[in-house]
Design an enzyme around this catalytic site. Structure first.
Site, mmCIF file in Angstrom:
data_model
loop_
_atom_site.group_PDB
_atom_site.id
_atom_site.type_symbol
_atom_site.label_atom_id
_atom_site.label_comp_id
_atom_site.label_asym_id
_atom_site.label_seq_id
_atom_site.Cartn_x
_atom_site.Cartn_y
_atom_site.Cartn_z
ATOM 1 C CG ASP A 1 0.082 13.727 12.323
ATOM 2 O OD1 ASP A 1 0.477 12.580 12.079
ATOM 3 O OD2 ASP A 1 0.305 14.287 13.409
ATOM 4 C CG ASN A 2 4.070 15.609 12.622
ATOM 5 O OD1 ASN A 2 3.188 16.438 12.855
ATOM 6 N ND2 ASN A 2 4.542 14.804 13.555
ATOM 7 C CG ASP B 1 4.112 19.784 13.481
ATOM 8 O OD1 ASP B 1 4.011 21.025 13.347
ATOM 9 O OD2 ASP B 1 3.131 19.045 13.638
ATOM 10 C CE LYS C 1 4.337 22.630 17.973
ATOM 11 N NZ LYS C 1 5.328 21.918 17.176
ATOM 12 N NE ARG D 1 3.830 25.738 13.543
ATOM 13 C CZ ARG D 1 3.808 24.433 13.650
ATOM 14 N NH1 ARG D 1 4.921 23.760 13.824
ATOM 15 N NH2 ARG D 1 2.664 23.765 13.570
ATOM 16 N N GLY E 1 -5.706 17.007 13.847
ATOM 17 C CA GLY E 1 -5.974 18.447 13.709
ATOM 18 C C GLY E 1 -5.047 19.320 14.531
HETATM 19 P P1 AMP Z 1 2.648 15.759 17.104
HETATM 20 O O1 AMP Z 1 3.041 14.330 17.177
HETATM 21 O O2 AMP Z 1 3.338 16.658 18.083
HETATM 22 O O3 AMP Z 1 2.740 16.301 15.724
HETATM 23 O O4 AMP Z 1 1.116 15.862 17.555
HETATM 24 C C1 AMP Z 1 0.127 14.970 17.120
HETATM 25 C C2 AMP Z 1 -1.219 15.558 17.394
HETATM 26 O O5 AMP Z 1 -1.381 15.838 18.785
HETATM 27 C C3 AMP Z 1 -1.537 16.846 16.677
HETATM 28 O O6 AMP Z 1 -2.874 16.820 16.302
HETATM 29 C C4 AMP Z 1 -1.281 17.894 17.718
HETATM 30 O O7 AMP Z 1 -2.021 19.064 17.487
HETATM 31 C C5 AMP Z 1 -1.746 17.194 18.975
HETATM 32 N N1 AMP Z 1 -1.096 17.720 20.189
HETATM 33 C C6 AMP Z 1 0.197 17.560 20.569
HETATM 34 N N2 AMP Z 1 0.424 18.181 21.744
HETATM 35 C C7 AMP Z 1 -0.743 18.765 22.129
HETATM 36 C C8 AMP Z 1 -1.164 19.550 23.234
HETATM 37 N N3 AMP Z 1 -0.343 19.874 24.224
HETATM 38 N N4 AMP Z 1 -2.451 19.958 23.259
HETATM 39 C C9 AMP Z 1 -3.297 19.648 22.275
HETATM 40 N N5 AMP Z 1 -2.974 18.900 21.220
HETATM 41 C C10 AMP Z 1 -1.714 18.463 21.124
HETATM 42 MG MG MG Z 2 2.261 17.526 14.502
#
Ligand code: AMP
Ligand code: MG
Length: 518
Positions: free
Chosen positions: A269-270, A279, A122, A192, A100
């Site tokens: 998820d990306n 992302d 973001k 964004r 999420g």
């Molecule tokens: P990502 O690999 O950056 O696309 O992130 C994977 C998941 O981790 C997604 O659900 C992001 O929303 C969550 N996420 C990444 N960094 C943070 C953060 N600093 N705080 C909260 N959720 C994060």
């Molecule tokens: Mg992501």
């Protein structure tokens, strides 16, 4: 600042009825209402006026206090209700359950000039999906996302866009190398924009929970709002929808391969349901052409998301989406056919794309071998992809050999005679092959320069902008932003950016090595 607000998503899709901002599993809902966190000392440090204009926001308005407060989450724009979306995903090959929007908060939708845009922050604080993290973002990763999304747009690569980049005035604790040395960094927020931020994972989460009802609601919404040409929802429409997502995903990845972009974290998820690059985390740009390269230090062991593997991973991710849509289609064969077609199309399109980079538009028998020989040559000695293809367009009968692309090779003095022979042989072949193109050198050059950018956001360039911004100097952000608006044009006063990566950047954190820490 008068925005033409629309709320198609929150008005048409099921909301989480829990209004608390506590971390939890959210079921039977596409999103949860959540407000951004107030920041200590917000300051807008860059705005994409081009994007603002597409939203109906004038340059003057971008300088207002209202703009600053809205796009850093310090003021909720009238008649809007911010929300975070629920999605799951396969991360590095494994089902990871609910993920999420952990640090993305959707503000609203704007309708302008017959287009609907979703606007998202973001790094604006925690949401029900923040899991163990803080919902914040640091300056370095925000600069990288902000600049790269706009650069990609101008390279004609499908992507989400950036509107503004701001400092929050808050400090954020990060352990960049995950080695037990956390330090405080400047907090930042990127606003964004995209027609949709829906991901494969939004569909996967319902399938994983056997929630066919909401899976159908979400799919119907997506088709109605983003693929209206497909018509009224039915099993056949769902199949066509999947086919369309497959086509767009492949198109996006072929563009990545063309410009040498490595996403770095192609988890489901990306993956945008619209086939947009989304992302921007530990992404990178190929300097030396190398199918095995990945910028992501979290992935160095398996190199799952390396440059040469991106098309395969696209397909792998599409299998996951197919599985997620299966419950509302209940027939595997049409989905399998579409996935098989991806493989065929990938070979065809990737070959055509590589040929266009060489200025080859006609068809000749040995073209496949010829392109493969080039890919081999490019990996014999470290050869800068961007510089190589750009310089190659200078080829003529008179200037026809290795000499013209010499500048692209790192440490040319150390290249062996054997490698030089191989290159000479390839160039000889190139000369003969070009005779079948029946065009002039200058026409070919013009065409090649439209597919081979002169300027990309090299990893070290972003890092220089980050280092300066960290000291309060934002001029390089603006310089790169402007440079990258015209990546295919000659820009003599910016010639210094048409250069190989400097040696200091070869093994520097942030340049060749990036972690997911952001
Ligand atoms: P990502 O690999 O950056 O696309 O992130 C994977 C998941 O981790 C997604 O659900 C992001 O929303 C969550 N996420 C990444 N960094 C943070 C953060 N600093 N705080 C909260 N959720 C994060
Ligand atoms: Mg992501």
């Amino acid at each position: 600042m008068k925005l033409n607000i629309k709320n198609t998503l929150i008005e048409n899709l099921p909301a989480d009825d829990n209004l608390e901002n506590s971390r939890r599993q959210v079921t039977e809902a596409v999103f949860s209402y959540v407000n951004p966190k107030k920041t200590k000392a917000p300051k807008v440090i860059h705005t994409s006026h081009e994007m603002a204009d597409l939203l109906g926001i004038s340059e003057k308005e971008t300088q207002s206090t209202l703009f600053k407060n809205v796009f850093t989450g310090n003021k909720i724009y009238p008649n809007t209700k911010p929300y975070a979306m629920c999605y799951g995903g396969h991360q590095f090959g494994n089902w990871a359950g609910q993920l999420g929007d952990g640090r993305a908060i959707n503000l609203f939708e704007i309708d302008h000039q017959n287009k609907n845009w979703k606007v998202q922050l973001k790094g604006a604080g925690e949401t029900p999906y923040s899991r163990t993290a803080d919902g914040l973002a640091v300056l370095r990763s925000s600069i990288r996302e902000y600049l790269c999304a706009e650069a990609m747009f101008h390279l004609r690569v499908p992507t989400t866009r950036s509107l503004s980049l701001s400092l929050t005035g808050d400090e954020v604790l990060r352990d960049v190398l995950y080695d037990g040395n956390p330090a405080y960094e400047k907090g930042a927020i990127v606003s964004r924009v995209s027609p949709s931020f829906l991901r494969f994972g939004n569909f996967e989460i319902f399938a994983a929970r056997n929630d066919k009802k909401n899976l159908k609601i979400l799919t119907d919404y997506t088709i109605k709002h983003h693929f209206p040409q497909l018509g009224e929802p039915s099993k056949e429409t769902y199949i066509q929808f999947f086919k369309e997502v497959t086509k767009r995903t492949l198109k996006m990845i072929i563009h990545w391969q063309r410009v040498g972009f490595v996403h770095g974290v192609m988890n489901t998820d990306n993956m945008s349901i619209l086939g947009l690059t989304i992302d921007y985390g530990p992404y990178g740009w190929l300097e030396g052409f190398d199918f095995g390269w990945t910028p992501n230090t979290t992935d160095v062991q398996n190199k799952r998301y390396r440059y040469g593997n991106q098309p395969n991973i696209g397909l792998w991710n599409l299998y996951k989406l197919a599985n997620a849509l299966y419950p509302i289609i209940e027939e595997a064969e049409p989905l399998e056919n579409i996935l098989n077609q991806y493989k065929v199309n990938f070979e065809k399109k990737s070959f055509k794309m590589m040929k266009s980079k060489l200025g080859l538009f006609s068809e000749e028998d040995n073209d496949l071998d010829f392109v493969q020989n080039l890919e081999d040559c490019l990996q014999l000695a470290e050869t800068d992809m961007t510089i190589f293809f750009r310089l190659l367009s200078n080829f003529t009968d008179e200037k026809s050999g290795l000499e013209i692309i010499k500048k692209a090779i790192y440490n040319f003095e150390d290249v062996s005679d054997e490698v030089i022979d191989k290159w000479d042989f390839w160039f000889l072949h190139y000369k003969t092959r070009l005779q079948f193109e029946f065009t002039t050198d200058s026409k070919r050059k013009k065409k090649m320069n439209k597919v081979n950018p002169k300027y990309v956001l090299r990893n070290y360039m972003a890092q220089l902008a980050i280092d300066a911004a960290d000291k309060g100097d934002f001029t390089l952000i603006d310089e790169l932003y402007k440079l990258l608006k015209k990546p295919y044009k000659e820009q003599p006063k910016h010639e210094k950016w048409f250069a190989k990566r400097p040696e200091w950047a070869r093994h520097k954190v942030g340049c060749s090595m990036l972690s997911c820490s952001s």
